[in-house]
Scaffold this motif. Structure first.
Motif, PDB file in Angstrom:
ATOM      1  N   ASN A  62      -2.062  20.755 -11.253  1.00 23.53           N
ATOM      2  CA  ASN A  62      -3.259  20.358 -12.216  1.00 23.53           C
ATOM      3  C   ASN A  62      -3.470  21.791 -11.982  1.00 23.53           C
ATOM      4  OD1 ASN A  62      -3.360  18.396 -13.744  1.00 23.53           O
ATOM      5  ND2 ASN A  62      -4.544  17.586 -12.292  1.00 23.53           N
ATOM      6  N   GLU A  63      -2.519  22.728 -11.015  1.00 24.76           N
ATOM      7  CA  GLU A  63      -3.055  24.370 -11.022  1.00 24.76           C
ATOM      8  C   GLU A  63      -4.052  24.643  -9.591  1.00 24.76           C
ATOM      9  OE1 GLU A  63      -1.216  26.902 -11.278  1.00 24.76           O
ATOM     10  OE2 GLU A  63       0.667  25.017 -11.799  1.00 24.76           O
ATOM     11  N   HIS A  64      -4.071  23.492  -8.973  1.00 22.81           N
ATOM     12  CA  HIS A  64      -5.839  23.511  -8.452  1.00 22.81           C
ATOM     13  C   HIS A  64      -5.417  24.531  -7.119  1.00 22.81           C
ATOM     14  CE1 HIS A  64      -8.454  20.676 -11.279  1.00 22.81           C
ATOM     15  NE2 HIS A  64      -7.955  22.159 -11.750  1.00 22.81           N
ATOM     16  N   VAL A  65      -5.956  25.007  -6.691  1.00 24.04           N
ATOM     17  CA  VAL A  65      -5.448  25.453  -4.729  1.00 24.04           C
ATOM     18  C   VAL A  65      -5.933  23.745  -4.394  1.00 24.04           C
ATOM     19  CG1 VAL A  65      -6.053  25.881  -3.253  1.00 24.04           C
ATOM     20  CG2 VAL A  65      -5.965  27.081  -4.766  1.00 24.04           C
ATOM     21  N   GLU A  66      -5.094  23.055  -3.965  1.00 25.91           N
ATOM     22  CA  GLU A  66      -5.267  21.613  -2.502  1.00 25.91           C
ATOM     23  C   GLU A  66      -6.268  22.223  -1.331  1.00 25.91           C
ATOM     24  OE1 GLU A  66      -2.540  18.714  -3.098  1.00 25.91           O
ATOM     25  OE2 GLU A  66      -0.992  20.254  -2.809  1.00 25.91           O
ATOM     26  N   GLY A  67      -6.923  21.395  -0.997  1.00 24.65           N
ATOM     27  CA  GLY A  67      -7.788  21.202  -0.060  1.00 24.65           C
ATOM     28  C   GLY A  67      -8.675  22.006   0.169  1.00 24.65           C
ATOM     29  N   LEU A  68      -9.003  22.743  -0.699  1.00 21.64           N
ATOM     30  CA  LEU A  68      -9.854  24.213  -1.124  1.00 21.64           C
ATOM     31  C   LEU A  68     -11.529  23.765  -1.188  1.00 21.64           C
ATOM     32  CD1 LEU A  68     -10.582  26.816  -0.291  1.00 21.64           C
ATOM     33  CD2 LEU A  68     -10.140  27.892  -3.097  1.00 21.64           C
ATOM     34  N   ARG A  69     -12.078  22.962  -0.712  1.00 18.54           N
ATOM     35  CA  ARG A  69     -13.207  22.001  -0.758  1.00 18.54           C
ATOM     36  C   ARG A  69     -14.704  23.599   0.197  1.00 18.54           C
ATOM     37  NH1 ARG A  69     -10.002  18.925   1.095  1.00 18.54           N
ATOM     38  NH2 ARG A  69      -8.976  16.954  -0.646  1.00 18.54           N
ATOM     39  N   VAL A  70     -14.228  24.031   1.398  1.00 23.40           N
ATOM     40  CA  VAL A  70     -15.124  24.879   2.118  1.00 23.40           C
ATOM     41  C   VAL A  70     -14.360  25.921   1.743  1.00 23.40           C
ATOM     42  CG1 VAL A  70     -16.614  22.928   3.120  1.00 23.40           C
ATOM     43  CG2 VAL A  70     -14.919  23.941   4.202  1.00 23.40           C
ATOM     44  N   PRO A  71     -15.460  27.326   2.469  1.00 22.01           N
ATOM     45  CA  PRO A  71     -14.531  28.300   2.345  1.00 22.01           C
ATOM     46  C   PRO A  71     -13.328  28.446   3.374  1.00 22.01           C
ATOM     47  CG  PRO A  71     -17.209  29.117   2.384  1.00 22.01           C
ATOM     48  CD  PRO A  71     -16.738  27.562   2.650  1.00 22.01           C
ATOM     49  N   HIS A  72     -12.217  29.385   3.590  1.00 18.19           N
ATOM     50  CA  HIS A  72     -11.257  29.265   4.325  1.00 18.19           C
ATOM     51  C   HIS A  72     -10.973  31.047   4.565  1.00 18.19           C
ATOM     52  CE1 HIS A  72     -10.466  25.039   5.454  1.00 18.19           C
ATOM     53  NE2 HIS A  72     -10.583  25.341   4.268  1.00 18.19           N
ATOM     54  N   GLU A  73     -10.800  31.161   5.807  1.00 17.66           N
ATOM     55  CA  GLU A  73     -10.226  32.429   6.407  1.00 17.66           C
ATOM     56  C   GLU A  73      -8.713  32.490   6.264  1.00 17.66           C
ATOM     57  OE1 GLU A  73     -13.322  34.704   8.988  1.00 17.66           O
ATOM     58  OE2 GLU A  73     -13.298  32.762   9.810  1.00 17.66           O
ATOM     59  N   VAL A  74      -8.250  34.040   5.090  1.00 23.68           N
ATOM     60  CA  VAL A  74      -7.259  34.556   6.203  1.00 23.68           C
ATOM     61  C   VAL A  74      -6.650  35.554   6.622  1.00 23.68           C
ATOM     62  CG1 VAL A  74      -5.110  34.506   4.772  1.00 23.68           C
ATOM     63  CG2 VAL A  74      -6.534  32.658   3.569  1.00 23.68           C
ATOM     64  N   GLU A  75      -5.673  35.224   7.473  1.00 22.22           N
ATOM     65  CA  GLU A  75      -5.407  36.820   8.076  1.00 22.22           C
ATOM     66  C   GLU A  75      -3.646  37.029   7.699  1.00 22.22           C
ATOM     67  OE1 GLU A  75      -5.205  36.186  11.599  1.00 22.22           O
ATOM     68  OE2 GLU A  75      -7.159  36.978  12.917  1.00 22.22           O
ATOM     69  N   LEU A  76      -4.007  38.045   7.579  1.00 17.41           N
ATOM     70  CA  LEU A  76      -2.646  39.159   7.395  1.00 17.41           C
ATOM     71  C   LEU A  76      -2.034  40.120   8.634  1.00 17.41           C
ATOM     72  CD1 LEU A  76      -0.518  40.413   4.968  1.00 17.41           C
ATOM     73  CD2 LEU A  76      -2.000  41.628   4.313  1.00 17.41           C
ATOM     74  N   MET A  77      -1.425  39.662   8.411  1.00 20.90           N
ATOM     75  CA  MET A  77      -1.542  40.239  10.195  1.00 20.90           C
ATOM     76  C   MET A  77       0.064  41.464  10.635  1.00 20.90           C
ATOM     77  SD  MET A  77      -1.091  37.476  12.801  1.00 20.90           S
ATOM     78  CE  MET A  77      -0.706  36.392  12.174  1.00 20.90           C
ATOM     79  N   ASP A 115     -11.476  26.235 -12.878  1.00 24.63           N
ATOM     80  CA  ASP A 115     -10.402  27.231 -13.245  1.00 24.63           C
ATOM     81  C   ASP A 115     -10.389  27.241 -11.846  1.00 24.63           C
ATOM     82  OD1 ASP A 115      -9.077  29.152 -13.457  1.00 24.63           O
ATOM     83  OD2 ASP A 115     -10.528  30.195 -15.131  1.00 24.63           O
ATOM     84  N   HIS A 116      -9.110  27.651 -11.761  1.00 23.40           N
ATOM     85  CA  HIS A 116      -8.608  27.989  -9.856  1.00 23.40           C
ATOM     86  C   HIS A 116      -7.523  29.386 -10.052  1.00 23.40           C
ATOM     87  CE1 HIS A 116      -9.592  25.175  -6.944  1.00 23.40           C
ATOM     88  NE2 HIS A 116     -10.303  24.487  -7.749  1.00 23.40           N
ATOM     89  N   THR A 117      -7.456  30.065 -11.432  1.00 22.63           N
ATOM     90  CA  THR A 117      -7.053  31.078 -11.493  1.00 22.63           C
ATOM     91  C   THR A 117      -6.849  32.081 -10.434  1.00 22.63           C
ATOM     92  OG1 THR A 117      -6.553  30.311 -14.051  1.00 22.63           O
ATOM     93  CG2 THR A 117      -6.351  32.274 -13.039  1.00 22.63           C
ATOM     94  N   ASP A 118      -8.406  32.760  -9.980  1.00 20.30           N
ATOM     95  CA  ASP A 118      -8.745  34.264  -9.443  1.00 20.30           C
ATOM     96  C   ASP A 118      -8.806  33.298  -8.065  1.00 20.30           C
ATOM     97  OD1 ASP A 118      -8.104  35.632 -11.747  1.00 20.30           O
ATOM     98  OD2 ASP A 118     -10.718  35.369 -12.492  1.00 20.30           O
ATOM     99  N   VAL A 119      -8.639  32.325  -7.256  1.00 22.11           N
ATOM    100  CA  VAL A 119      -9.201  31.995  -6.198  1.00 22.11           C
ATOM    101  C   VAL A 119      -8.074  33.240  -5.464  1.00 22.11           C
ATOM    102  CG1 VAL A 119      -9.003  29.936  -4.423  1.00 22.11           C
ATOM    103  CG2 VAL A 119     -10.213  29.498  -6.546  1.00 22.11           C
ATOM    104  N   ASP A 120      -6.956  32.755  -5.668  1.00 26.43           N
ATOM    105  CA  ASP A 120      -6.547  34.584  -4.247  1.00 26.43           C
ATOM    106  C   ASP A 120      -6.143  35.287  -4.680  1.00 26.43           C
ATOM    107  OD1 ASP A 120      -5.057  33.192  -6.112  1.00 26.43           O
ATOM    108  OD2 ASP A 120      -3.608  31.742  -4.588  1.00 26.43           O
ATOM    109  N   LYS A 121      -6.475  36.102  -6.039  1.00 22.90           N
ATOM    110  CA  LYS A 121      -6.165  37.047  -6.523  1.00 22.90           C
ATOM    111  C   LYS A 121      -6.273  38.576  -5.512  1.00 22.90           C
ATOM    112  CE  LYS A 121      -4.149  36.131 -10.685  1.00 22.90           C
ATOM    113  NZ  LYS A 121      -5.252  36.423 -12.518  1.00 22.90           N
ATOM    114  N   HIS A 122      -7.478  38.203  -4.650  1.00 24.76           N
ATOM    115  CA  HIS A 122      -7.698  38.887  -3.928  1.00 24.76           C
ATOM    116  C   HIS A 122      -6.961  39.268  -2.525  1.00 24.76           C
ATOM    117  CE1 HIS A 122      -9.929  35.540  -2.364  1.00 24.76           C
ATOM    118  NE2 HIS A 122     -10.301  36.241  -1.482  1.00 24.76           N
ATOM    119  N   LEU A 123      -5.838  38.209  -2.294  1.00 28.22           N
ATOM    120  CA  LEU A 123      -5.617  37.994  -0.890  1.00 28.22           C
ATOM    121  C   LEU A 123      -4.400  39.304  -0.934  1.00 28.22           C
ATOM    122  CD1 LEU A 123      -4.984  33.858  -0.480  1.00 28.22           C
ATOM    123  CD2 LEU A 123      -7.497  35.941   0.265  1.00 28.22           C
TER     124      LEU A 123
END
Length: 835
Positions: free
Chosen positions: A299-314, A332-340
């Protein structure tokens, strides 16, 4: 794709002579009176050490009818064996073999009336096939009159000694292809050792076909393949020099969709979970944009995203960005990861990009008492936390410059101080590159040819463009792409020793799947490589080098079919807890055990009998072994009376010898016969029908009962009587390698009988029976090593060399180094035939 398992034998087999086992039993009853009246008995022969042998598959699988060779004596034809065959061996053959293998009834194409057992060297093809069947006690069939063990051994010893004597008097080292093309793995490793970086050969070159079980048996070179090599050389030469691309380029890395990312991965820092670590070769200094996307459901939903999560780029283990992913408002989860994404400066060369999450406390779904370890989709394995789906790397953007990467340091061994020095420096550079790439000193004409390409590039763009153009010519040269071996100048027919440089190449491609290093080339150039002490020193040095891991990844990967794991996926409804994490753990367990045999120079038989293994938490839970935590692998001592130990009980082997929805005693038995015992069964005929799958009407039938029903035809039973009992020894393991005592509420019957009549029960009983004659396994492993080393299948004239290698290794407790030294000292490895 990896090699698929050979066609299953769960089908009737029609023999070469068209006679079923029942027919042969009837014939046996007719002649038994004559047998009892015949006072011909095997003469007493002093027993000497049994030295196992094995020829190529061509002879080992000649015909199942050869399995009848030792159980009848004929009074039907009146024919006799040759007059000079009045030895004990001839008497045994007459007593047990002639009725089925005479001029009148040459079952399997074997006619003993025309063969002289006192001179087996006259027809080594036939006699090596007979020796193999006798050595493995595959004839006569269980239940028929058979010689005792002492008689078996004395006949085998007599024939092997005569065959070995004939081979010593008439040396035949065989003949490999005059031109063997580098396969993808060898090409990648050669570029790595020549230029200092690895390339993605899967995207540059087509998949290699396999022959005799290995993909280094190569030779074909099509126009399409030439175009791929040209394109690869262009890309590699630009990367080596650091020439910025004309426009930003990129790479998109997809994480396997069935990878669970709920815990920390061993290659990423503690305190993180999930994600990926991606090695990437950056072509030049500049800015690169890295974009992370998260996994979504249908359904184009980010699975498991119920609370904020921190992502690291190394970058190379150092944090360069930290992002926060917030749950979406609404559906609508379209823009959830656009800023990553981030644009960061990176220097030219190889770097590691990491994308991962900061670990939170593990979350469980409340309705489950025992949650699945697999978490990768919404249907059966819902993720409890978000996961990385892909990482893209694009660039360079803006001004880009050539950096001082490892590859540039290797290429530019000198720098011109002025325009007058340019060609002199170019000559030094190209001579050195050609020496390594061609695995020998280049001729003056070859260097002149490279200078022509250098001058073309020099006119177009300067000194570095000239070197880049010449390097491209090196990478498409037949002297680089092919392993050519040339006969001696005298031109006489017969066997000859390969040159020192050719021997150095054979060594490096055998042990490293790559080109020789400077030390090995120097030993060849000085003529020291022929000295036995120097040869042994080089072999031990090369085995200790990290590049010998090629034996683990390539040789063991193909021999043990570990490469097939990538394409093996079980039925998700039946094995809901299987994921890519478990698949990779399967592979690594077996690779680490094989690597321990190599690195610690252990007895090769420990590959089957090791009382330790390598586990991480995921695999330990799958096996039911407690107190193992974390994603990193560690050596674990196994209980002495346990069911695990050795590769035969590894999940990797049990999985690739199963179907997606059930075990297969046929595939498992065939795998053991082919890769452990060296007696591969014949392939099923074209008209063979597959095993009927279980239906509602026969739900009460066990797999053993269905296979028994399937092989009711005597012609079918002749193969299955050998294959199936071995496969059933592992029925306590399901298709994904878990231990079980029942299959759908029906007790598992894991008993069986070996071809020599030895009965066993379960994997422990089978292994005990197998280890009573460890030389059979060592001989099979030696043959696999020799095929891999030579790049060709073995023939009957190679069998004496195999026996000699095993005989010498036995003096050193079958240590791995002894087998490797035996291979490189053998005539097939050091010599070649002109015709």
């Amino acid at each position: 794709m990896p090699d698929a398992p050979s066609a299953p034998h769960e089908a009737p087999f029609v023999g070469d002579d068209g006679l079923g086992l029942n027919n042969l039993k009837a014939r046996h009853s007719v002649v038994m009176t004559a047998v009892e009246a015949d006072d011909v008995r095997a003469a007493s022969v002093a027993r000497i050490a049994v030295v196992p042998t094995r020829t190529t598959q061509r002879f080992a699988t000649r015909s199942p009818t050869l399995a009848i060779a030792f159980w009848l004596v004929s009074t039907q034809t009146g024919a006799t064996l040759p007059a000079n065959a009045s030895t004990a061996t001839g008497a045994v053959l007459k007593q047990y073999c002639r009725a089925c293998h005479s001029a009148q009834i040459s079952s399997g194409g074997l006619d003993l009336d025309r063969l002289d057992p006192s001179s087996p060297g006259a027809d080594p093809d036939a006699w090596e096939a007979v020796v193999r069947k006798l050595l493995h006690r595959q004839m006569p069939p269980v239940g028929m009159p058979r010689p005792d063990e002492a008689t078996y051994d004395s006949v085998v010893d007599d024939l092997e000694q005569r065959l070995d004597s004939h081979a010593a008097a008439n040396p035949n080292p065989g003949r490999e292809s005059a031109f063997r093309r580098l396969n993808r793995t060898e090409y990648r490793n050669a570029v790595r050792d020549l230029l200092g970086f690895e390339v993605d050969v899967e995207s540059l070159l087509p998949r290699d076909e396999t022959g005799h079980g290995f993909d280094n048996v190569t030779g074909e070179f099509s126009p399409t393949l030439l175009e791929r090599y040209l394109a690869a050389a262009r890309r590699i030469s630009r990367l080596a020099i650091g020439t910025p691309p004309e426009a930003p380029g990129g790479e998109l890395v997809l994480i396997p969709v069935d990878r669970t990312q709920e815990s920390q991965f061993r290659e990423l820092p503690f305190g993180t979970r999930g994600g990926a670590l991606i090695p990437h070769l950056f072509p030049s200094n500049g800015e690169y944009e890295i974009h992370i996307t998260l996994s979504r459901d249908r359904n184009e939903h980010v699975e498991g995203l119920r609370v904020p999560h921190e992502v690291e780029l190394m970058l190379d283990g150092r944090q360069v960005r930290r992002f926060v992913v917030e749950p979406a408002e609404g559906r609508d989860h379209t823009d959830v990861d656009k800023h990553l994404f981030a644009r960061i400066p990176v220097s030219a060369g190889r770097h590691e990009i990491g994308a991962t999450f900061l670990k939170k406390s593990s979350a469980l779904i409340e309705t489950e008492r025992q949650p699945y370890l697999a978490r990768f989709n919404m249907d059966r394995h819902p993720r409890t936390q978000p996961a990385v789906y892909s990482v893209s790397i694009v660039g360079p953007y803006g001004p880009a410059t050539k950096g001082e990467s490892e590859s540039r340091r290797r290429v530019f061994s000198c720098r011109p101080h002025s325009g007058a020095d340019q060609e002199t420096c170019a000559l030094r550079i190209l001579e050195r590159l050609a020496h390594r790439a061609y695995r020998r000193p280049p001729t003056a004409q070859e260097v002149d040819d490279l200078l022509v390409f250098y001058r073309q590039g020099l006119e177009r763009g300067g000194f570095e463009d000239g070197i880049e153009t010449a390097l491209r010519a090196v990478l498409v040269s037949p002297h680089f792409l092919f392993r050519a071996e040339h006969p001696p100048a005298h031109g006489r027919d017969g066997p000859y020793r390969v040159s020192d440089y050719e021997l150095a190449s054979r060594l490096s491609f055998f042990l490293w799947s790559s080109i020789p290093d400077d030390e090995l080339l120097e030993a060849a150039g000085n003529g020291r490589l022929r000295d036995d002490a120097e040869l042994e020193s080089q072999v031990r040095r090369m085995l200790a080098d990290r590049r010998s891991r090629a034996l683990v990844e390539n040789f063991a990967g193909m021999w043990l079919h570990l490469r097939n794991l990538d394409s093996w996926t079980p039925d998700r409804r039946l094995f809901a807890d299987f994921d890519d994490n478990l698949r990779q753990s399967f592979r690594l367990e077996t690779e680490l055990l094989f690597e321990a045999i190599v690195r610690e120079d252990r007895n090769l038989v420990e590959l089957l009998s090791a009382d330790f293994t390598y586990l991480n938490e995921r695999l330990a839970k799958h096996y039911g072994i407690p107190h193992i935590y974390g994603d990193h692998f560690r050596r674990v001592k196994l209980p002495p009376d346990g069911i695990r130990g050795g590769i035969l009980t590894h999940g990797s082997i049990l999985a690739v010898t199963s179907y997606g929805n059930r075990t297969s005693p046929v595939l498992r038995g065939k795998w053991v016969l082919e890769n452990i015992l060296g007696t591969p069964p014949s392939p099923p005929p074209p008209e063979a029908t597959p095993l009927r799958e279980r239906s509602a009407s026969d739900a009460v039938l066990t797999l053993r009962e269905r296979i028994s029903e399937h092989r009711a035809d005597p012609t079918c039973a002749r193969c299955h009587d050998i294959i199936d009992p071995i496969g059933f020894a592992f029925e306590n393991f399901d298709a994904v390698g878990r231990w079980r005592t029942h299959d759908e509420d029906i007790p598992v019957d894991a008993s069986g009988t070996l071809p020599d009549g030895t009965r066993f029960s379960g994997p422990v009983g089978f292994l005990g029976a197998l280890l009573r004659r460890p030389e059979l396994f060592v001989s099979t492993a030696t043959e696999k090593l020799l095929i891999y080393a030579l790049g060709r299948g073995l023939e009957s004239y190679d069998a004496p060399a195999v026996r000699e290698i095993v005989r010498e290794a036995a003096k050193d407790d079958y240590r791995f180094s002894s087998l490797m030294l035996g291979v490189v000292r053998s005539a097939p490895f050091q010599m070649r035939r002109t015709q």
